[in-house]
Scaffold this active site. Structure first.
Site, short mmCIF file in Angstrom:
data_model
loop_
_atom_site.label_atom_id
_atom_site.label_comp_id
_atom_site.label_asym_id
_atom_site.label_seq_id
_atom_site.Cartn_x
_atom_site.Cartn_y
_atom_site.Cartn_z
N GLU A 163 0.83 -1.16 -0.10
CA GLU A 163 0.00 0.08 -0.03
C GLU A 163 0.91 1.15 -0.18
O GLU A 163 1.84 1.42 0.58
CB GLU A 163 -1.07 0.04 1.13
CG GLU A 163 -1.87 -1.02 1.18
CD GLU A 163 -3.15 -1.07 2.28
OE1 GLU A 163 -4.21 -0.93 2.06
OE2 GLU A 163 -2.61 -0.68 3.42
N CYS A 217 -1.89 6.96 9.42
CA CYS A 217 -0.88 6.46 10.34
C CYS A 217 -1.08 5.00 11.22
O CYS A 217 -2.03 5.33 11.80
CB CYS A 217 -0.06 7.62 11.09
SG CYS A 217 1.60 6.97 11.86
#
EC number: 2.1.1.192
Length: 387
Positions: free
Chosen positions: A110, A360
């Site tokens: 990703e 995150c």
């Protein structure tokens, strides 16, 4: 509302052809020499091809008009310059974009474009598929390491983002992608050779032309490799810290049991070029009731003494099955105030892409480590189905 776009491209390189997309000049030169070109000619052609692919975003050898027609035909016969397959592309309501790129059977990673970061926007790239570190607050840590990404596969993440943002050639003004952060899946310093080669390609002034000062590499603390990272790349350094004492950091970041906080900070102080113009970024995820007291903020100030630095305070981004909660906003602001009063910039990171698990600590693919023999069977089966 989350929008999912179908931007799939053909899977892997064409049968019998090697993909040149993302390769460094030395790697391209080696391929040209394998075609029979003399070293000087191979170097020239490698630089021409690099410019077409990485400056102009070209996907067709026929467009490379400064290369002789017969050589272009030879290149098209043996190589291709397409992108890897995009298995999934999602766009968050806040403008964040996430790509799941398939590099081969069972190999997916990703990358995330985050608008309004740095000069314009940042691309968070992965260096590995999966991770070995098992940081307890990180979704990637729940996925075993599948393999390192190659330098070309890292660069391809940048190319895919530029395609989506229509940012070719590299010289266009007002680019939206200006910064690269190695904060995606994996530990970059456990793949340093490929990370360093990728940074050379990304920062090449005749290619992608993203300056090394706009490239940040984040590590959980592979202390022996930190000075080497600076020597080989000139990139900015970020440290995934998250605790101010060894007992807690051992729990949150198990790598700390191998390289404790003192060892880590000794390595940080040896980072080449460290100074006010090149500060270390410390990343500190705010976990409710775990690491968010004012006493810990004061301990963080003591820990950073003498290290030119800033601190990114990261509200914890939940993921399915995560064992933590995010600190209250008031607690985060009070923590930041202690750091600010001590003279350290301590911005609170605005969570981006939470609705598509792109924030995150939320990245994870479904790739699992498969025996090489099984991968070969899968590849052969896929090629048989296509024929």
């Amino acid at each position: 509302m989350t929008v999912t776009l179908n931007l799939s491209r053909p899977n892997s390189a064409l049968p019998g052809k090697k993909r040149l997309t993302g390769l460094s000049v030395p790697a391209l030169k080696a391929e040209m020499e394998a075609l029979g070109l003399e070293p000087k000619a191979a170097n020239m052609r490698a630089r021409q091809i690099r410019r077409w692919i990485h400056h102009f975003g070209t996907t067709d050898f026929a467009a490379m008009t400064d290369i002789a027609k017969d050589l272009r035909a030879q290149l098209a016969e043996k190589f291709e310059v397409e992108r890897p397959e995009i298995a999934d592309h999602q766009v968050s309501r806040d403008g964040t974009q996430k790509w799941l790129t398939r590099y081969g059977p069972g190999i997916e990673g990703e990358s995330v474009y985050i608008p309004d970061v740095g000069k314009a926007g940042a691309l968070c790239v992965s260096s590995q598929v999966g991770c070995t570190l098992n940081c307890t607050f990180c979704h990637t840590g729940t996925q075993a390491l599948v393999r390192n990404l190659t330098a070309a596969e890292i660069v391809q993440q940048v190319i895919i983002a530029r395609d989506a943002l229509s940012e070719w050639p590299s010289s266009i003004e007002e680019r939206r992608l200006t910064n690269i952060v190695f904060m995606g899946m994996g530990e970059p310093l456990y793949n340093l050779d490929n990370v360093a080669e990728a940074i050379d390609t990304i920062s090449d002034g005749d290619g992608m032309a993203i300056g090394r000062r706009r490239i940040t590499v984040s590590t959980a603390g592979v202390a022996p490799k930190i000075p080497e990272l600076g020597e080989r790349t000139g990139a900015m350094l970020a440290i995934s810290l998250h605790a101010t004492n060894n007992d807690l950091r051992n729990e949150l970041v198990p790598l700390n049991r191998k390289y404790d906080i003192q060892t880590l900070f000794d390595a940080i102080r040896a980072y080449p070029g460290l100074g006010n113009a090149k500060r270390v970024t410390f990343e500190y995820v705010m976990l409710k009731g775990i690491n968010d007291t004012l006493a810990e903020a004061r301990d963080l100030v003591k820990l950073m003494k003498g290290v030119p630095s800033k601190i990114n305070l990261i509200p914890f981004n939940p993921w399915p099955g995560s064992p933590y909660e995010c600190s209250d906003w008031e607690t985060i602001e009070e923590f930041a105030e202690v750091l600010n009063r001590a003279g350290y910039a301590s911005p609170i990171r605005t969570p981006r892409g939470r609705d598509i698990l792109a924030a995150c600590g939320q990245l994870r693919s479904e790739s699992v480590k498969v025996r090489a023999s099984e991968l070969r069977k899968q590849q052969a089966s896929a090629e048989g189905a296509e024929s």
